[in-house]
Motif scaffolding. Structure first.
Motif, short mmCIF file in Angstrom:
data_model
loop_
_atom_site.label_atom_id
_atom_site.label_comp_id
_atom_site.label_asym_id
_atom_site.label_seq_id
_atom_site.Cartn_x
_atom_site.Cartn_y
_atom_site.Cartn_z
N HIS A 1 28.38 94.97 29.68
CA HIS A 1 29.95 94.99 28.95
C HIS A 1 29.96 95.79 28.03
CE1 HIS A 1 33.92 93.44 27.92
NE2 HIS A 1 33.62 92.56 29.11
N SER B 1 35.03 94.38 24.33
CA SER B 1 36.39 94.14 24.95
C SER B 1 37.36 94.91 24.16
CB SER B 1 36.76 92.60 24.77
OG SER B 1 37.78 92.34 25.36
N GLY C 1 36.61 94.95 29.38
CA GLY C 1 36.83 96.09 28.49
C GLY C 1 38.05 96.83 28.76
N GLU D 1 34.87 93.47 36.08
CA GLU D 1 35.30 92.04 35.63
C GLU D 1 36.15 92.01 34.45
OE1 GLU D 1 31.60 90.00 35.90
OE2 GLU D 1 31.53 90.14 33.51
N GLY E 1 39.44 90.86 32.32
CA GLY E 1 40.20 89.90 31.92
C GLY E 1 41.49 90.34 31.01
N ARG E 2 41.36 91.09 29.96
CA ARG E 2 42.72 91.46 29.46
C ARG E 2 43.17 92.60 29.94
NH1 ARG E 2 42.55 91.27 24.21
NH2 ARG E 2 40.25 90.82 23.90
N TYR F 1 43.66 85.66 26.67
CA TYR F 1 43.06 85.11 25.71
C TYR F 1 44.24 84.18 24.62
CZ TYR F 1 39.28 87.90 27.22
OH TYR F 1 38.37 88.29 28.16
C1 PLP Z 1 30.83 88.51 30.92
C2 PLP Z 1 32.33 88.85 30.68
N1 PLP Z 1 32.97 89.48 31.51
C3 PLP Z 1 34.26 90.00 31.31
C4 PLP Z 1 34.66 89.68 30.32
C5 PLP Z 1 36.38 90.28 30.15
O1 PLP Z 1 36.50 91.07 29.12
P1 PLP Z 1 37.90 91.90 28.94
O2 PLP Z 1 38.94 90.83 28.65
O3 PLP Z 1 37.29 92.65 27.89
O4 PLP Z 1 38.14 92.70 30.15
C6 PLP Z 1 34.13 88.85 29.25
C7 PLP Z 1 34.96 88.79 27.93
O5 PLP Z 1 34.46 87.98 27.17
C8 PLP Z 1 32.62 88.65 29.32
O6 PLP Z 1 32.35 88.12 28.32
#
Ligand code: PLP
Length: 386
Positions: free
Chosen positions: A178, A181, A215, A253, A255-256, A355
């Motif tokens: 990773h 973020s 990220g 993967e 999230g944000r 988040y």
């Molecule tokens: C293992 C893992 N994957 C994916 C994410 C998602 O990261 P982002 O929201 O920066 O895309 C995180 C965030 O803490 C994480 O710990």
């Protein structure tokens, strides 16, 4: 779920919520999912930790996101219920044997590990076809707001040792990392892919999968990140140079980057005092992440009257306090609000789809659980709702 509304004004015409409401915009989530599925050169997993609401999971699935990064039995349960055909990767590098067995019973095959004891746990409890995804620690550099390699991730020597031990145990490992973020520099992904490939070469282990993590940025008010397409371009270049020649398939993967735009938070002004407002949500609720990200995560916001119209007029700086008794419950930056802002007005903060609700606590018995769907886009900084 309070209901589905064409706009925030329509919601306020029906209801005058006194507790905070998380607004979901499925059409924005769908657009983000389409951009990732079409643009990322590999498979896209959704990082469920950033928003595990069933509507979010179902919306992403409908747009072709079939893979999910989960980090707890609760998240596994949420995906299993909302997306029965979802493929889960258990990407928390510290798990109990019981959690691994539960994951296995739920069909999970891929498990993050960053040390030999965790690898051996996966071997013992994850079933014969378990795939350990060995997590490499990546230097944060200048790219990201949050470093995600201080707590988890093996430094290169240990990374090699874990990979070799996996091979000795008869397992076929993959790799994950990773870059941190809210990564503002796409080049961080090129460096990560290259570093992982070089470490693999040194370890003498071939893998089929490389998960390059999340990220990907959200476009906060202060963010000067390049467009998402630039990230995909850099990643594809790195894929061609470092992954494809080794027969490695990429995964990511986010999230944000996938979910932030899909949600906003509707908070109410409980009390206006001179140049301060007391809101019904704050850093122990839906705005927790703002406390950690400070100016790097400055949310777009607008002020809405109780009737649903924009509160206009000249603006000036206000301190924004949250509702709890804790003196720390104050936003880390001042808000430019209309001088006429009044008790009963609403503030809508955008980019809360990642988040936001997931991080909210219940301190002082104050929660922000309510959810509504809004069909209109966020209207912009103090703008008029479209
Ligand atoms: C293992 C893992 N994957 C994916 C994410 C998602 O990261 P982002 O929201 O920066 O895309 C995180 C965030 O803490 C994480 O710990």
């Amino acid at each position: 779920m309070i209901g589905s509304f064409g706009s925030v004004a329509a919601l306020l015409r029906q209801d005058a919520p006194d507790t905070p409401v998380h607004l979901l915009r499925p059409h924005r989530l769908a657009a983000a999912a389409r951009a990732f599925v079409a643009g990322f050169p590999g498979d896209v997993l959704f990082a469920v930790k950033c928003n595990a609401h069933p509507l979010v999971l179902k919306t992403l699935r409908a747009e072709g996101v079939r893979h999910f990064d989960v980090a707890s039995p609760m998240e596994i349960g949420r995906v299993a219920e909302a997306v029965p055909d979802g493929i889960m990767f258990y990407h928390h590098p510290a798990k109990t044997p019981a959690q691994i067995r539960l994951a296995r019973e739920s069909g999970v095959r891929h498990y993050a590990v960053d040390c030999i004891p965790e690898l051996e746990k996966v071997k013992a409890h994850g079933g014969a076809d378990a795939v350990p995804m060995v997590r490499l620690a990546i230097p944060k550099g200048s790219g990201a707001v949050y470093d995600l390699s201080t707590k988890f991730g093996a430094p290169p020597d240990l990374f090699g040792a874990v990979l070799r031990r996996a091979a000795e145990l008869g397992l076929r490992p993959g790799v994950t990392f990773h870059v941190g973020s809210q990564c503002l520099d796409p080049e961080a992904f090129r460096l990560g892919i290259r570093m992982a490939a070089e470490c693999l070469d040194r370890a003498g282990i071939a893998v089929a999968l490389m998960d390059i993590g999340g990220g990907f940025p959200a476009y906060y008010r202060s963010t000067g990140a390049p467009p998402l397409e630039r990230y995909f371009q850099v990643i594809d270049e790195a894929r061609r140079e470092w992954a494809a020649p080794r027969g490695i398939r990429l995964l990511c993967e986010p999230g944000r980057g996938l979910a932030a735009e899909g949600g906003s938070l509707l908070a109410r002004v409980i009390l206006r005092k001179d140049d301060a407002v007391y809101l019904n949500d704050g850093i122990f609720g839906g705005l927790t992440e703002v406390y950690w990200g400070k100016d790097d995560l400055s949310l777009p916001y607008r002020v809405v009257t109780p009737e649903g119209g924009p509160r206009g007029g000249p603006v000036r700086p206000f301190t924004a306090y949250g509702p709890t008794c804790d003196g720390n419950d104050v936003l880390p930056y001042r808000l430019e609000l209309p001088a006429e802002v009044a008790d009963g007005d609403y503030l809508e903060f955008n980019l809360i789809g990642a988040y936001g609700r997931e991080m909210a606590a219940r301190y002082n018995g104050m929660t922000s659980e309510a959810v509504a769907v809004i069909e209109a886009d966020f209207a912009g900084h103090n703008g008029i709702e479209g």
